[in-house]
Design an enzyme around this catalytic site. Structure first.
Site, PDB file in Angstrom:
ATOM      1  N   GLU A 456       0.817  -1.220   0.000  1.00  0.00           N
ATOM      2  CA  GLU A 456       0.000   0.000   0.000  1.00  0.00           C
ATOM      3  C   GLU A 456       0.849   1.268   0.000  1.00  0.00           C
ATOM      4  O   GLU A 456       0.473   2.277  -0.607  1.00  0.00           O
ATOM      5  CB  GLU A 456      -0.969  -0.012   1.187  1.00  0.00           C
ATOM      6  CG  GLU A 456      -2.162  -0.962   1.030  1.00  0.00           C
ATOM      7  CD  GLU A 456      -1.814  -2.433   1.193  1.00  0.00           C
ATOM      8  OE1 GLU A 456      -0.690  -2.748   1.655  1.00  0.00           O
ATOM      9  OE2 GLU A 456      -2.654  -3.292   0.857  1.00  0.00           O
ATOM     10  N   HIS A 526     -12.384  -6.807   7.314  1.00  0.00           N
ATOM     11  CA  HIS A 526     -13.030  -6.397   6.067  1.00  0.00           C
ATOM     12  C   HIS A 526     -14.233  -5.502   6.345  1.00  0.00           C
ATOM     13  O   HIS A 526     -15.116  -5.387   5.505  1.00  0.00           O
ATOM     14  CB  HIS A 526     -13.455  -7.622   5.245  1.00  0.00           C
ATOM     15  CG  HIS A 526     -12.307  -8.459   4.808  1.00  0.00           C
ATOM     16  ND1 HIS A 526     -11.733  -9.413   5.624  1.00  0.00           N
ATOM     17  CD2 HIS A 526     -11.578  -8.457   3.667  1.00  0.00           C
ATOM     18  CE1 HIS A 526     -10.720  -9.978   4.986  1.00  0.00           C
ATOM     19  NE2 HIS A 526     -10.602  -9.411   3.802  1.00  0.00           N
TER      20      HIS A 526
END
Ligand SMILES: Cc1ncc(C[n+]2csc(CCOP(=O)(O)OP(=O)(O)O)c2C)c(N)n1
Ligand SMILES: [Mg+2]
Length: 726
Positions: A456, A526
């Protein structure tokens, strides 16, 4: 210490005694000496408390002058670190400019008194503003090199355009430019070092990585940071590189090595890695004393390798300059240094009123009515008729904007249809784990839509580099839950680039992030929210649409605007029946900071956003059915900036207010809104401000737990009832 030079093409220069002209050698000495004198003068000023920080480049001068003389300021691109005084001096930063930064003058051209000294920036010389964060700059250099290559292959993309960020992002490029970046040996422990090498190697990018190895990271010796104590050995297997490990105290070897490195890059063969062994005679900074952790013998041995003393000896030994001439040269440089310092000390201080300048673009205001385009033009693409999901309309916006603006590129994890293009003849393609980017690679090609490594910081760090060159990267963070490796780049680089350089640089990229829960089984990793962590960052715009039409119009504004934008997309809303809309046409935009009143009412104001909007509407309907309560539901749509006027107008009417969000309660987004209401609208309130939010935990996997943790229509209804005394 083993000092070998190895090259992907040819062996580098050998030992001392090359063929530089006497004039060239004197010029090298001049720059090295001047750099050292500026450090010495700053140290004196710090001791006199006339400046507030000092970090020196002492011991690194030969390596840096070598690099600078092999490269071209204002043509190549530079992403240095704080040790690089001699590099910047040799590129063309003046001693006076350096002192202006040291005193924090308003006229400091690097930052206007915002950054510490030795945090370089010069748009004219292509020195891109650097932070104090070690290693972040390497990924910027990678993105910069990618952008340069893109413009060289697509020169039409560099054309100026009016009506969006491009009007303020002039583009320069040369087909054979190089991006130089440097870092200390200790900082090679950072993941971003490896993430930068990864992409530079894979993409054969023209980046020169220079490791300035002085053997210490403050007090930590090299073997603690680097297994085996030698970074060159660890990186040796990266493909496509030119590698050189050199004596970084010999400017001639350094210059020749960087010339080879630059030639390798300019020829398109790939990146270069130059590992220079330097010394650090002045401790880490003026706040450090290396006598506390280095033995006298070690310091003594190192002092024999001081590049300045060695170069002076060489000029004498080879008869290039007599002792008298050296003295005269040094005295004139001493005078030049002292005079530059005096001028800087007399320079005006920054204005207090200038503080908010350049937090955001002064040129293009995304809250401006210019972004309130015509009404949706349904049906323009011939297939728009029926309602489409948020996922569809985000994809449609990306497509429209990519057709309109060739500077847009899209990358992230799994966003391509297929990295192996030949597979696309027989398969449909992936296009994102949520299919938001489906078909973009097929339409726009692999140069504009591609997969990133699973890293990321790599995604956001490269975006900073791309955006500083005038491109518009739209990157995807696959799950908000995994944004944290990029946090450093988002907070310390992306959002800060403009302010810290006093408007010299900016990185208006778009980060699309899939966020949120209500997934039934999404569990801890999530389902996370956490938008307030990002709304807390000055310089970053944060958008959070609740329906398909808003997502389309707000994404368009995000792309066209001149600030970095975090665009939060709620996963649960991607394909929800709620909030579908017809395709609104390719120019439909919504300004930032304009809330939408999704249900008018007179008795309670309910401020919310994202996936809580449909839940709040359900609660409001039920409150009306059961008790006749008229709740006004405000969907903020953008969280930074946010529509205070809409909130205030409503609260003045209803005198009761609830702020509801999916993120956890404490220190959340609602706390700020509630505090401001209490502060500015206290006299308007008939009841305390109420907050409805998730429990202060993470979201659990078992749906029974998830339901209890996240705010539900019933929780919101209960708050409405309480506020009206039911
Ligand atoms: C990400 C980050 N962590 C910690 C620091 C604090 N810090 C500043 S310089 C430094 C040591 C850097 O050593 P090295 O990379 O070898 O460079 P040198 O200063 O020796 O040239 C540290 C730990 C920082 N600036 N950034
Ligand atoms: Mg070091």
């Amino acid at each position: 210490m083993e000092l070998a030079v190895s090259s992907a093409r040819e062996p580098g220069p050998g030992a001392e005694g090359g063929d530089l002209s006497p004039q060239r050698l004197i010029e090298i000495y001049r720059l090295m000496y001047l750099s050292r004198r500026i450090d010495d003068r700053e140290i004196m000023l710090k001791r006199q408390q006339k400046i507030f920080f000092q970090v020196s480049g002492a011991g690194h001068e030969a390596l840096q002058v070598g690099a600078a003389l092999a490269l071209r300021p204002g043509y190549d691109w530079f992403f240095p670190y704080y040790r690089d005084r001699a590099l910047c001096l040799a590129l063309g930063v003046t001693p006076e400019e350096m002192f202006l930064q040291a005193v924090g003058a308003g006229t400091d051209p690097a930052s206007g008194g915002r950054q510490m000294p030795a945090h370089w920036s010069s748009p004219a010389l292509h020195i891109v503003s650097t932070s104090s964060s070690t290693t972040t700059q390497l990924l910027h250099a990678v993105g910069c090199a990618e952008a340069g290559r893109y413009f060289a292959r697509h020169p039409e993309a560099a054309a100026r355009a009016e009506g969006d960020y491009r009007a303020f992002r002039d583009v320069e490029f040369h087909g054979d430019e190089v991006a130089f970046t440097s870092v200390g040996e200790g900082s090679t422990s950072q993941g971003e070092f490896w993430e930068a090498l990864n992409t530079a190697s894979n993409e054969r990018l023209p980046v020169i990585f220079c490791v300035e190895d002085n053997g210490y990271a403050i007090s930590v010796p090299v073997e603690v940071n680097t297994p085996g104590g030698n970074i060159s050995r660890l990186v040796a297997n990266f493909p496509n590189f030119y590698f050189a490990e050199i004596d970084g105290t010999d400017p001639e070897i350094c210059l020749k090595t960087f010339e080879e490195a630059a030639a390798h890059c300019r020829a398109g063969l790939g990146p270069a890695f130059v590992h220079g062994h330097t010394v650090r005679p002045y401790s880490h900074s003026l706040s450090d004393d290396d006598k506390l952790y280095r033995s006298a013998a070690e310091r003594e041995a190192e002092s024999l390798r001081d590049p300045l003393a060695r170069m002076q000896m060489r000029l004498l030994r080879e008869g290039i300059l007599s002792a008298d001439k050296i003295n005269a040269l040094e005295q004139s440089l001493d005078r030049e240094t002292a005079e530059a310092a005096e001028r800087a000390l007399a320079a005006p201080l920054p204005e207090i009123a200038s503080i908010p300048k350049h937090v955001y673009s002064p040129n293009l205001d995304p809250t401006h009515a210019a972004f309130a385009t015509e009404k949706p033009q349904n049906g323009k693409d011939g297939k728009a008729g029926g309602p489409r999901t948020m996922a569809d309309l985000i994809n449609a916006c990306l497509r429209d904007e990519m057709r309109r603006d060739p500077r847009i590129i899209v990358y992230g994890e799994d966003v391509a249809d297929a990295s192996r293009e030949q597979a696309l003849k027989e398969v449909k393609g992936k296009g994102g784990v949520f299919k938001l980017t489906a078909g973009l690679q097929a339409e726009f090609g692999s140069e504009r839509v591609f997969n990133s490594p699973l890293a990321e910081a790599n995604i956001v760090g490269r975006a900073v580099g791309y955006a500083t060159r005038g491109m518009k990267p739209i990157v995807e963070i696959q799950f908000f839950d995994y944004i944290w490796p990029a946090m450093h780049q988002i907070r310390n680089e992306l959002a800060l680039m403009r302010w810290r350089s006093n408007g010299g640089w900016a990185s208006p990229a778009v980060i699309r992030v899939a966020i949120g829960g209500y997934l039934t089984g999404g569990a801890i990793y999530h389902s996370q929210s956490g938008e307030s962590i990002f709304t807390h960052i000055p310089g970053l715009r944060v958008v959070f649409p609740s329906n398909a039409l808003d997502a389309n119009g707000l994404l368009r504004t995000a792309i066209r605007c001149d600030d970095p934008v975090m665009f939060l997309e709620h996963k649960r809303l991607y394909r929800e029946t709620y909030g579908r809309a017809a395709y609104p046409g390719p120019d439909f935009a919504i300004p930032f900071g304009k809330a939408s009143i999704v249900r008018p009412g007179t008795q309670i104001t309910l401020v919310t956003y994202g996936a809580v909007v449909p839940r709040a509407l359900q609660a409001a309907q039920k409150a009306h059915r059961l008790h006749g309560i008229e709740t006004e539901v405000i969907d903020l749509r953008t969280l930074s900036p946010y529509d205070w006027e809409a909130i205030a107008t409503s609260v003045r009417k209803t005198n009761r207010v609830i702020v509801a969000h999916e993120d956890t309660l404490s220190w959340g987004y609602g706390a700020e809104i509630a505090a401001r209401i209490a502060d500015e609208l206290f006299d308007e309130l008939d009841a305390p401000v109420k907050r409805v939010a998730a429990m202060d935990t993470f979201v659990a996997y078992q749906p029974v737990l998830e339901d209890a943790i996240l705010p539900q229509p019933e929780t919101i209804l209960k708050a409405i009832e309480e506020l009206r005394g039911y």
